[in-house]
Design an enzyme around this catalytic site. Structure first.
Site, short mmCIF file in Angstrom:
data_model
loop_
_atom_site.label_atom_id
_atom_site.label_comp_id
_atom_site.label_asym_id
_atom_site.label_seq_id
_atom_site.Cartn_x
_atom_site.Cartn_y
_atom_site.Cartn_z
N ASP A 4 44.85 36.66 29.46
CA ASP A 4 43.60 36.22 30.08
C ASP A 4 43.73 36.15 31.61
O ASP A 4 44.73 35.66 32.13
CB ASP A 4 43.26 34.83 29.52
CG ASP A 4 41.90 34.35 29.93
OD1 ASP A 4 40.92 34.87 29.37
OD2 ASP A 4 41.81 33.46 30.80
N GLU A 53 43.92 41.43 30.87
CA GLU A 53 42.53 41.34 31.30
C GLU A 53 42.58 41.37 32.82
O GLU A 53 42.82 40.35 33.46
CB GLU A 53 41.87 40.05 30.81
CG GLU A 53 40.37 40.06 31.12
CD GLU A 53 39.74 38.68 31.31
OE1 GLU A 53 38.51 38.61 31.31
OE2 GLU A 53 40.47 37.69 31.51
#
Ligand code: GLC
Length: 533
Positions: free
Chosen positions: A204, A256
């Protein structure tokens, strides 16, 4: 040739937003038992791996991206034992598991943050985070001008007067990655999940974890940026790569990485760093032939030198659903906010989303499919404000509609809510529109013209066609409104984005088309897969 353990080079990966996938106990929130019960559906769909958004213990201030304990499953989702079962049952159906790791921040309920609050200013416990004195005469102003991605200042003041940094919600304090314990702990978390059979991790906000410790104000064009894409990040992922490679088979690292500059993006994919990263340049590209061609060409050009495969992403739990996005006059990308509620032609959007599906599944590399995209679900734009949980909505006082519109629980069957998402009487955590009765998985399985049937057929072909997945592509000459390319051996994909029908290149067979051909020509907003001579 690439090794079989490099499955991620060409995989089709399905993203499960656990809360909204399938609920077995009727509490309105999806759970791991729900996923286990739907494994046959996922196997039938033909995906190679599942990526689970965070399923850990969490107060759910940001849908689980506020992790309180990485080694425990959220009780509403199930137990650690169940996660282990799910991982092995999925694998028995040929499906790998990817878990989500959120290194940039933890929950404010995480033991570390609680310890830091208790220990007070100047304590070693506070060093794992970014605690600072405020500016102004009495320290009443935040330490710098950084903003939260979700709106408002990136700083929150605690009762003893210090401020802490949170680039997202205030319930998500940022970790200090200069701290050796922060690094060590995350490597242990990786091992914890790799030991339990996770085939990889999705990382993330991967480009944001390192901050300039001087915490300077952000000024336009700052280089290096004080918190985005700092060079020191690469050492973190080099260490993670060593952890991943210490396993047999090696585990995959998927970033990401939202960065405007494709060259900077590709630096994360050097051979000793991440294996792949989401291609947001493709996701954010409007439905425009020149822009798409450019996005594809640039993507491939920056991946080739680092030897990494590209990924193709049309949607995820943070962005407006594809059929809605493509159904707007300005098909340009939006994070929901700008275009929310503007006139949308869902028939047009669906037609384009079907063509985009065939395009993305034919391009070289791996592909991501967000749950519900295979059903062609639209964004739900009229959620009552009282049910919206996304901090993006709340931190902007509703100026930004937030991301819950793409997180509405899936319709599986039946003709009224909860549409088989949970047992009869279940109230899904976000209400499902009644008109979804026409879009349930059950309805679509039975309909050869449905989005689900298109995805199933395409994913089956993608597995059987050796030309698809990892590899190269070659552009064919075409008019400016048409994207036409080949994959060796013997495969062609043509997409017509123009207003006139387009001729097809010489072919032996039409394998699949997103809409019927007319007189052998490719209509507007249609894609076709061809067997070439
Ligand atoms: C990522 C996630 C998003 C989350 C944010 C903070 O962008 O995809 O859902 O809110 O990080 O963790």
């Amino acid at each position: 040739m690439h090794q079989p353990h490099e499955w991620w080079r060409g995989a089709a990966i399905y993203q499960i937003y656990v809360r909204s996938f399938a609920d077995t106990d009727g509490d309105g929130v999806g759970d791991l038992a729900g996923v286990r019960s739907r494994l046959p559906y996922l196997a039938e769909l033909g995906v190679d791996a599942l990526w689970f958004t965070p399923w850990y213990a969490s107060p759910m201030a940001d849908g689980g991206y506020d992790v309180a304990d990485y080694r425990a499953i959220h009780p509403a989702f199930g137990s650690l034992g169940e996660a282990e079962k799910l991982i092995s049952e999925a694998l028995a159906s040929g499906i790998r598991t990817i878990v989500d790791i959120v290194p940039n921040h933890v929950s404010d309920r995480h033991r570390w943050f609680q310890d830091a609050l208790a220990a007070g200013p100047g304590s070693p416990e506070r060093d794992r985070f970014w605690f600072r004195e405020g500016r102004g005469e009495r320290g009443e102003l935040p330490p710098n001008n950084w903003m939260s991605q979700f709106g408002g200042s990136a700083w929150t003041r605690v009762p003893d007067g210090q401020w802490y940094l949170h680039r997202f919600a205030s319930a998500q304090p940022d970790l200090n990655w200069q701290h050796p314990e922060v690094r060590r702990e995350h490597e242990e978390v990786l091992r914890f999940w790799f030991d339990r059979g996770a085939a990889g991790v999705r990382i993330d906000s991967a480009a944001e974890v390192i901050k300039d410790p001087a915490l300077p104000d952000l000024v336009d064009g700052a280089d290096p940026h004080p918190y985005l894409d700092r060079d020191e990040i690469h050492d973190v992922y080099r260490d993670w790569r060593k952890v991943a490679e210490s396993y047999t088979p090696p585990r995959a690292l998927i970033g990401e990485v939202w960065l405007p500059d494709p060259e900077r993006f590709a630096r994360y994919l050097r051979p000793d760093e991440l294996h792949t990263a989401f291609n947001f340049g493709f996701l954010t590209c409007p439905w425009d032939p020149a822009r798409l061609r450019e996005a594809i060409t640039t993507t491939l050009a920056v991946h080739t030198p680092v030897g990494a495969p590209a990924t193709w992403v049309l949607a995820n739990h943070d962005v407006t659903r594809t059929v809605t996005r493509y159904g707007r006059a300005d098909t340009g990308f939006d994070f929901a906010a700008k275009a929310h509620g503007t006139p949308t032609d869902l028939a047009l959007g669906t037609r384009r989303a079907r063509a985009a599906a065939l395009l993305s599944l034919a391009l070289p590399g791996s592909v991501y499919l967000y749950q519900g995209e295979e059903l062609g679900l639209p964004e739900v734009e009229d959620l009552p404000h009282s049910v919206i949980e996304d901090p993006m909505f709340h931190r902007t006082q509703g100026a930004d509609p937030g991301r819950d519109g793409c997180r509405v629980p899936l319709p599986w069957s039946g003709d009224a809510p909860p549409f088989g998402f949970g047992p009869e009487g279940t109230q899904p955590w976000l209400p499902q529109p009644r008109h979804w009765s026409a879009m349930t998985a059950e309805q679509q399985v039975a309909d050869r013209g449905s989005m689900l049937s298109l995805y199933r057929t395409a994913l089956r072909l993608r597995r059987s066609e050796t030309a698809l997945g990892d590899g190269q592509m070659t552009w064919l000459p075409s008019g400016p409104q048409v994207l036409s390319f080949t994959r060796d051996p013997g495969f062609g994909c043509v997409v017509n984005l123009g207003s006139e029908p387009a001729p097809l290149p010489p072919h032996r067979q039409v394998l699949l088309s997103s809409a019927p051909l007319r007189d052998g020509q490719l209509p507007t907003d249609t894609a076709v897969w061809l067997r070439l001579p």
